[in-house]
Design an enzyme around this catalytic site. Structure first.
Site, PDB file in Angstrom:
ATOM      1  N   ASP A  45       0.956  -1.277   0.011  1.00 11.46           N
ATOM      2  CA  ASP A  45       0.127  -0.029  -0.038  1.00 11.46           C
ATOM      3  C   ASP A  45       0.817   1.189   0.105  1.00 11.46           C
ATOM      4  OD1 ASP A  45      -2.941   1.210   0.813  1.00 11.46           O
ATOM      5  OD2 ASP A  45      -1.219   2.371   1.869  1.00 11.46           O
ATOM      6  N   TYR A  50       2.564  10.141  -0.008  1.00  5.89           N
ATOM      7  CA  TYR A  50       3.708   9.652   0.741  1.00  5.89           C
ATOM      8  C   TYR A  50       5.081   9.945   0.168  1.00  5.89           C
ATOM      9  CZ  TYR A  50       0.021   6.660   2.734  1.00  5.89           C
ATOM     10  OH  TYR A  50      -1.167   6.170   3.165  1.00  5.89           O
ATOM     11  N   LYS A  75      -2.671   5.675  -4.300  1.00  2.60           N
ATOM     12  CA  LYS A  75      -4.094   6.631  -4.170  1.00  2.60           C
ATOM     13  C   LYS A  75      -3.627   7.825  -4.626  1.00  2.60           C
ATOM     14  CE  LYS A  75      -3.859   4.577   0.591  1.00  2.60           C
ATOM     15  NZ  LYS A  75      -2.366   4.589   0.915  1.00  2.60           N
ATOM     16  N   HIS A 108      -7.933   9.137  -2.270  1.00  5.15           N
ATOM     17  CA  HIS A 108      -7.235   9.263  -0.872  1.00  5.15           C
ATOM     18  C   HIS A 108      -8.038   9.761   0.178  1.00  5.15           C
ATOM     19  CE1 HIS A 108      -2.983   9.053   1.384  1.00  5.15           C
ATOM     20  NE2 HIS A 108      -3.945   8.973   2.188  1.00  5.15           N
TER      21      HIS A 108
END
Ligand code: NDP
Ligand code: NHF
Length: 276
Positions: A45, A50, A75, A108
């Site tokens: 994931d 990020y 995402k 997200h």
């Protein structure tokens, strides 16, 4: 006997347990992803937000496990909502991950103040219809947000990834999603940043089953029907997090764990939370 995979509402098979990658960056992230795959994780994931998709991609390559054996989730970030921006952001994600398709792509956050999540969902449907994503879903969507995309497009998300642990069991949302066959995937399944794993209820049940506290919490998720994506950078803990299929919590354990419900809201309320 619980299965290690779950069938999504479009027939795609997803591993029930995945490895989280937030807040890992750079070499640490690459190494953690490779180690996770070597330890047996098949679902990874990540998210554009990020800033680690390139590092994750390197970790996947380094693992030498065939692409079709892996299930990669990413995402769409908040700043990329909107039809064309979504399409562009998706191709950037593929490029950063060095992949030619994604297994699962999630919105997200709904960011209702931007009011672009339906348009964004339409772009997800386009990408799905082109065969570039095996399954499409959302994250941090409340019932109202889910209802709206379903009503306005007729397409039901395969997954909703939400904050969920014994402290925040999300009962109402889970039951609603079950009616639509939307898989509930728990983020912070171990209650990151809380004392969950040290509570006497969890440690006593762990002693009873001769298991570690994290294994009790993760098994609780599975017995509720949740998919989970615990994050660890340590091979020993990765093994613990995967080895939760050789025991079962009994009814009494499940009831005791349900008393940990703190009746709190998610720390980041999806109605107001904004993340780029
Ligand atoms: N969609 C969204 O908005 C969000 C998605 N996520 C995703 O969910 C993933 C998991 O959630 P996260 O917030 O990281 O929280 P987790 O509940 O997975 O907790 C992670 C923490 O638990 C520790 N840990 C992991 N395994 C064990 C174990 N067996 N025993 C004891 N401690 C353990 C880790 O430490 P260590 O690494 O040192 O082992 C880390 O500190 C993220 O990595 C991310 O991919 C997370 C937040 C929001
Ligand atoms: O996915 C994520 C990782 O965790 C962060 C802190 O909770 C979230 O803000 C973010 O959406």
């Amino acid at each position: 006997m619980l299965s290690k995979t779950i069938t999504l509402n479009n027939g795609v098979t997803m591993p029930i347990i995945g490895s989280g990658t937030w807040p890992l960056l750079g070499n640490e992230c690459t190494q953690t992803v490779t180690t996770a795959i070597e330890q047996g994780f098949r679902l990874i994931d990540t998210a554009a937000r990020y800033g680690n998709e390139q590092a994750v991609g390197k970790g996947i390559k380094q693992s030498k496990v065939a692409r079709e054996e892996l299930f990669i989730t990413s995402k769409l970030r908040g700043s990329a909502h909107g039809y064309q921006k979504t399409i562009d952001a998706f191709y950037q994600t593929l490029k950063d991950l060095q992949l030619d398709y994604l297994d699962l792509y999630l919105i997200h956050w709904p960011l209702p103040s931007q009011n672009l999540y339906v348009e964004t969902w339409k772009a997800f449907i386009t990408l799905y219809n082109k065969g570039l994503i095996k399954a499409i879903g959302v994250s941090n969507f409340k019932i109202a947000h889910l209802s709206r995309i379903i009503d306005e497009t007729g397409i039901i998300p395969a997954v909703n990834q939400i904050q969920l642990s014994p402290y925040l069991p999300q009962q109402e949302t889970r039951l609603w999603m079950a009616k639509y066959n939307i898989v509930c995937q728990a983020w912070s399944p171990l209650g990151r940043g809380t004392d969950l794993l040290n509570t006497s209820i969890i440690t006593n049940i762990a002693a009873k089953h001769n298991k570690m506290p994290a294994q009790i919490v993760l098994r609780w998720h599975l017995q509720l029907g949740n998919s989970i994506i615990p994050k660890s950078s340590h091979p020993k803990r990765m093994q613990q997090n995967l080895n939760i299929f050789d025991f079962e919590l009994d009814k009494e354990d499940m009831v005791l764990i349900s008393t940990l419900d703190k009746h709190i809201k998610p720390k980041q309320d999806p109605d107001t939370y904004t993340e780029e």
